[in-house]
Motif scaffolding. Structure first.
Motif, PDB file in Angstrom:
ATOM      1  N   ILE A 186      -1.929  15.464  -2.576  1.00 45.19           N
ATOM      2  CA  ILE A 186      -2.272  14.044  -2.457  1.00 45.19           C
ATOM      3  C   ILE A 186      -2.480  13.445  -3.842  1.00 45.19           C
ATOM      4  N   ARG A 234       0.975  13.338  -5.915  1.00 41.86           N
ATOM      5  CA  ARG A 234       1.870  12.281  -5.422  1.00 41.86           C
ATOM      6  C   ARG A 234       1.352  10.897  -5.799  1.00 41.86           C
ATOM      7  N   THR A 235       0.047  10.701  -5.672  1.00 41.53           N
ATOM      8  CA  THR A 235      -0.530   9.390  -5.943  1.00 41.53           C
ATOM      9  C   THR A 235      -0.420   9.030  -7.419  1.00 41.53           C
ATOM     10  N   ILE A 285      -3.917   1.994  -2.798  1.00 45.03           N
ATOM     11  CA  ILE A 285      -3.835   3.381  -2.347  1.00 45.03           C
ATOM     12  C   ILE A 285      -4.720   3.498  -1.113  1.00 45.03           C
ATOM     13  N   LEU A 303      -9.436  12.394  -5.530  1.00 44.88           N
ATOM     14  CA  LEU A 303      -8.410  11.442  -5.945  1.00 44.88           C
ATOM     15  C   LEU A 303      -8.981  10.438  -6.935  1.00 44.88           C
ATOM     16  N   ARG A 305       0.806  -1.214   0.000  1.00 47.59           N
ATOM     17  CA  ARG A 305       0.000   0.000   0.000  1.00 47.59           C
ATOM     18  C   ARG A 305       0.841   1.266   0.000  1.00 47.59           C
ATOM     19  N   PHE A 306       0.214   2.305  -0.505  1.00 49.11           N
ATOM     20  CA  PHE A 306       0.754   3.662  -0.457  1.00 49.11           C
ATOM     21  C   PHE A 306      -0.225   4.491   0.352  1.00 49.11           C
ATOM     22  N   ALA A 338      -1.520   7.745   0.788  1.00 45.50           N
ATOM     23  CA  ALA A 338      -1.498   8.953  -0.041  1.00 45.50           C
ATOM     24  C   ALA A 338      -1.452  10.237   0.772  1.00 45.50           C
ATOM     25  N   VAL A 372       7.974   8.300  -5.209  1.00 50.32           N
ATOM     26  CA  VAL A 372       7.385   9.370  -4.412  1.00 50.32           C
ATOM     27  C   VAL A 372       8.524  10.189  -3.822  1.00 50.32           C
TER      28      VAL A 372
END
Length: 135
Positions: A73, A76-77, A101, A117, A40-41, A43, A86
């Motif tokens: 957000i 970056r995502t 995410i 997003l 996972r990231f 965000a 990132v």
């Protein structure tokens, strides 16, 4: 890992980046866990240059530990998804190969951040699928 396997054998183990997550995943595999382990990231969180989350608590809390700006957000995502990179809070790019995410649901503006997003990811042609399709 053992408790998850016994109580919820279909439980999906989601990992972050780094050695600890790798150890958990290795332990799960050694116990017969056969699903994949999506990474996972987060965000709306800052990352250190070593790939760990930036401290957000107490006197050591970093000012960029939590990201509230929706545009940041989103930017970056999209970069993480497309470039697998990132920018850390120190200003260095770090590699980040993720499948999930994550946004915190307890932060101010979280619903608006999620809506924006999703809209921007879809506008970029990035497909959003249920986690069950990843494992």
């Amino acid at each position: 890992v053992e408790a998850s396997r016994q109580l919820a054998p279909n439980f999906i183990i989601v990992g972050s980046l780094g050695a600890t997550a790798d150890l958990v995943m290795e332990e799960a595999r050694s116990q017969g866990y056969t699903r994949s382990f999506p990474k996972r990231f987060l965000a709306d969180r800052g990352y250190n240059k070593d790939g760990r989350l930036t401290n957000r608590f107490g006197h050591k809390a970093h000012p960029r530990a939590i990201i509230h700006d929706t545009a940041e957000i989103v930017r970056r995502t999209i970069r993480v998804v497309k470039e697998k990179k990132v920018e850390s809070v120190e200003g260095e790019d770090i590699d980040m190969d993720i499948q999930i995410i994550h946004l915190h649901g307890d932060l101010p503006g979280c619903v608006e951040n999620a809506k924006e997003l999703r809209e921007e990811l879809e506008a970029e042609g990035i497909e959003i699928v249920p986690i069950t399709e990843l494992v």
